[in-house]
Design an enzyme around this catalytic site. Structure first.
Site, PDB file in Angstrom:
ATOM      1  N   SER A 103       0.841  -1.195   0.000  1.00  0.00           N
ATOM      2  CA  SER A 103       0.000   0.000   0.000  1.00  0.00           C
ATOM      3  C   SER A 103       0.883   1.255   0.000  1.00  0.00           C
ATOM      4  CB  SER A 103      -0.968  -0.031   1.185  1.00  0.00           C
ATOM      5  OG  SER A 103      -1.965   0.950   1.057  1.00  0.00           O
ATOM      6  N   ASP A 139     -16.749 -16.313 -10.973  1.00  0.00           N
ATOM      7  CA  ASP A 139     -15.903 -17.346 -10.362  1.00  0.00           C
ATOM      8  C   ASP A 139     -15.490 -18.436 -11.361  1.00  0.00           C
ATOM      9  OD1 ASP A 139     -14.931 -19.558  -8.933  1.00  0.00           O
ATOM     10  OD2 ASP A 139     -16.790 -19.873  -7.833  1.00  0.00           O
ATOM     11  N   ASP A 188     -12.421 -18.961 -14.833  1.00  0.00           N
ATOM     12  CA  ASP A 188     -11.046 -19.482 -14.893  1.00  0.00           C
ATOM     13  C   ASP A 188     -11.035 -21.002 -14.989  1.00  0.00           C
ATOM     14  OD1 ASP A 188     -11.905 -20.154 -12.361  1.00  0.00           O
ATOM     15  OD2 ASP A 188     -10.074 -19.519 -11.334  1.00  0.00           O
ATOM     16  N   ASP A 219     -14.607 -22.170  -7.364  1.00  0.00           N
ATOM     17  CA  ASP A 219     -14.077 -22.276  -6.000  1.00  0.00           C
ATOM     18  C   ASP A 219     -14.397 -21.049  -5.158  1.00  0.00           C
ATOM     19  OD1 ASP A 219     -12.468 -20.535  -7.378  1.00  0.00           O
ATOM     20  OD2 ASP A 219     -10.566 -21.427  -6.766  1.00  0.00           O
ATOM     21  N   VAL A 242     -13.651 -17.968  -6.027  1.00  0.00           N
ATOM     22  CA  VAL A 242     -12.569 -16.991  -6.212  1.00  0.00           C
ATOM     23  C   VAL A 242     -12.619 -16.440  -7.634  1.00  0.00           C
ATOM     24  CG1 VAL A 242     -10.072 -16.639  -6.203  1.00  0.00           C
ATOM     25  CG2 VAL A 242     -11.119 -18.176  -4.530  1.00  0.00           C
ATOM     26  N   ASP A 295      -8.522  -6.080  -5.276  1.00  0.00           N
ATOM     27  CA  ASP A 295      -8.185  -4.944  -4.404  1.00  0.00           C
ATOM     28  C   ASP A 295      -9.310  -3.918  -4.450  1.00  0.00           C
ATOM     29  OD1 ASP A 295      -6.999  -2.561  -3.233  1.00  0.00           O
ATOM     30  OD2 ASP A 295      -5.049  -3.504  -3.543  1.00  0.00           O
ATOM     31  N   HIS A 334      -7.139  -5.820  -0.570  1.00  0.00           N
ATOM     32  CA  HIS A 334      -6.052  -4.856  -0.464  1.00  0.00           C
ATOM     33  C   HIS A 334      -5.000  -5.332   0.533  1.00  0.00           C
ATOM     34  CE1 HIS A 334      -3.874  -1.172  -0.685  1.00  0.00           C
ATOM     35  NE2 HIS A 334      -4.078  -0.899   0.592  1.00  0.00           N
TER      36      HIS A 334
END
Length: 583
Positions: free
Chosen positions: A197, A264, A267, A271, A273, A447, A493
């Site tokens: 950051s 999700d 990809d 999962d 994510v 983020d 983040h």
């Protein structure tokens, strides 16, 4: 999580003896750099403290595995001729010193993060250093001393925060390390950096200005382009005001969670994510969510401290039942699309789809009128007040009457005013590269404070400036020999994402850097660990940019693929709205 034992509690006899021999006030005073080591700097020997700390246990940390550490905590102060200042530095000397020194940084307007950063140094056998920047103590932050008075900028503090104090702490720390451990000039002490950051920006400030200072720098989600970055937190407010719609909190949360669910599997692996937010941006039609029902229980008002002068405040909300509206989708989509002026020209980027934009886009409920309205970003307000208006204030009641063009003008004003201090985007890293330095740059793909595209833009600026005339693939390969960028799937983040707990985190990034610098083990992917969720404790590998993850065989096999279409989705063209190139 830390459990601190008594500083006098002894571990093994051998350990106690080795730390005891070093960790005395007189030994530290004798090891201080000589006055004039840097012209105009005087060290205050009477300020020295030295405290032994044994068997301090850390668990659940993001940047190193669980560990019990022992160290000597040293502090001392110095001053600059003619300034009448007092800058304090803190160094943790490890019991397992391995000829390493680690510089650390801060976050927000803090120039240090002692309690989370210095233990990492000790874990890796490095002396760890932190500074208070001369702001009044390790718990004091830069915005406490800027402006000096209303209308008067505190320029010494500005440049201290921008790069000077981190540099001095690093240089003094390396010399002090050599003196306290009696290391001769023929013995190498490896120098590293790690922070995220604002600390990421501070790391780049050193790499860009002092090419030979670090052997390896690990920088996360850097807050460079400071004016753009801080004022970008206003972006959601301007979108809501322009579209005249303020999504209820439950509607906003539902749009975010449904976006995660829809994107999700892009990809190849379902999962929880979002690993391919680029494909989400390209292929997910958010209007498909219109009409989706939402329901939330009532909640009470809450305030969570973000920094000393900033609170994240949530108003009390009623029970909410409804469905996602076209207006709500339009607000979120416009935020995700990035900032555009009134002519439609892009002038800054935003967060990736799936990121928790409620940090900026939260609205306030008026219990009297029963309506939802704007909740002005405190982060954006503080920069506007303190750094543009030079007023000792961290809040702004309203942005009524201001437009996208106003926000662009503010960003440019701050850019030009602070170009030589906190902007920190010089892409010419020739000195660092020629000195043999290595960089691992990481950024959470979800983020919600610093747009992931911000890091990609800087990486691409360095690629083009350092390797002009080369093709994209040739220059990418040349750059990867010493500077590598990684997007952490699902990560928020500078940390794992509680909304996507099955995502990995690069907990041992500094260890990867140490292996690269000291053993020549160049990473191809970035080692990571699942710190929560269904795969907790298991290993993962993060693809090196510009390659992107794609799973197959029911999520058992991952390839890092080159996808030109998704690659193009990360780049923004600001040439029609900004007169100068924005690196």
């Amino acid at each position: 999580m830390r459990r601190a034992l008594s500083p006098l509690l002894l571990g093994s006899v051998g350990l106690a003896a080795s730390l005891s021999e070093i960790c005395t006030t007189s030994n530290v005073q004798a090891a201080l750099p000589a006055d004039g080591f840097i012209e105009g700097v005087t060290f205050n020997a009477s300020s020295v403290t030295a405290a032994l700390v044994y068997n301090e246990t850390y668990t659940g940390e993001n940047n190193f595995p669980d560990a019990t550490i022992s160290y000597c905590n040293v502090t001392f102060a110095y001053s600059h001729a003619g300034l009448g200042d007092n800058v304090q530095v803190q160094y943790w000397l490890p019991s397992n010193f391995s000829n390493r020194f680690l510089t650390t940084g801060g976050g927000g307007y803090a120039i240090n993060s002692v309690s989370t950063s210095l233990p990492e140094a000790v874990f890796y056998g490095a002396v760890g250093g932190a500074t208070d920047g001369g702001f009044g103590g390790f718990d004091s932050e830069f915005d406490a001393v800027f402006p000096l008075r209303n209308g008067t900028a505190n320029f010494p503090a500005l440049y201290s925060f921008a790069y000077e104090s981190i540099h001095e702490m690093s240089v003094f720390g390396l010399e002090f390390t050599k003196q306290i451990y009696e290391i001769g000039n023929d013995t190498k002490v490896y120098t590293y950096y790690h922070a995220c950051s604002e600390g990421g920006r501070e790391g780049w400030s050193q790499v860009q200005r002092y090419g030979g200072q670090f052997d390896g720098a690990v920088v996360g989600a850097p807050a460079f382009r400071f004016s753009f970055q801080q004022l970008n937190h206003f972006g959601a407010n301007f979108v809501q005001q322009t579209l005249d719609y303020y999504p209820p909190s439950c509607e906003l949360d539902k749009i975010i969670s449904e976006t995660i669910a829809a994107c999700d599997p892009l990809d190849g692996f379902t999962d929880g994510v979002v690993s391919r937010s680029d494909l989400c941006k390209l292929d997910f039609n958010m209007t498909s969510l219109i009409g989706t029902a939402y329901s939330c229980e009532e909640s009470s008002a809450s305030s969570v401290p973000l920094r000393k002068r900033q609170m994240v405040t949530s108003s009390a909300t009623p029970a909410q039942n409804g469905s996602i509206t076209a207006q709500g989708v339009a607000v979120v989509q416009t935020i995700i699309d990035g900032l555009h002026d009134t002519d439609g020209n892009a002038f800054y980027f935003s967060y990736q789809p799936g990121a928790d934009i409620s940090f900026d886009a939260a609205t306030a409920y008026n219990s009297t009128s029963g309506e939802w309205g704007i909740s002005v970003s405190g982060v954006g307000a503080e920069f506007y007040q303190r750094f543009l208006k030079l007023v000792d204030s961290s809040s702004l009641d309203s942005i009524e009457g201001y437009t996208y063009d106003t926000l662009k003008a503010w960003m440019i004003e701050g850019w030009y005013r602070y170009q030589d201090s906190v902007h920190t985007t010089n892409p010419d890293l020739t000195e660092f590269q020629q000195a043999g330095g290595k960089i691992i740059h990481y950024h959470g793909e979800q983020d919600n404070s610093i747009p992931t595209a911000s890091s990609i833009r800087y990486w691409d600026s360095v690629r083009q400036v350092m390797y002009p005339g080369m093709s994209f693939n040739e220059s990418t390969a040349a750059l990867a020999e010493w500077y590598q960028l990684y997007l952490v799937p699902g990560a928020a983040h500078c940390a794992p994402n509680t909304a996507e707990p099955n995502g990995p985190w690069c907990q041992t990034a500094l260890g990867v850097m140490i292996d690269w610098v000291e053993s020549g083990i160049e990473p191809v992917t970035l080692n990571a660990t699942y710190l929560a969720g269904d795969y907790i404790g298991q290993n993962a590998q993060i693809c090196q940019w510009p390659l992107r993850p794609m799973w197959s065989n029911n999520g058992t096999s991952m390839e890092c693929e080159y996808d030109q279409r998704s690659l193009d989705a990360w780049f923004y063209d600001f040439t029609d709205s900004l007169k100068l190139p924005l690196y």
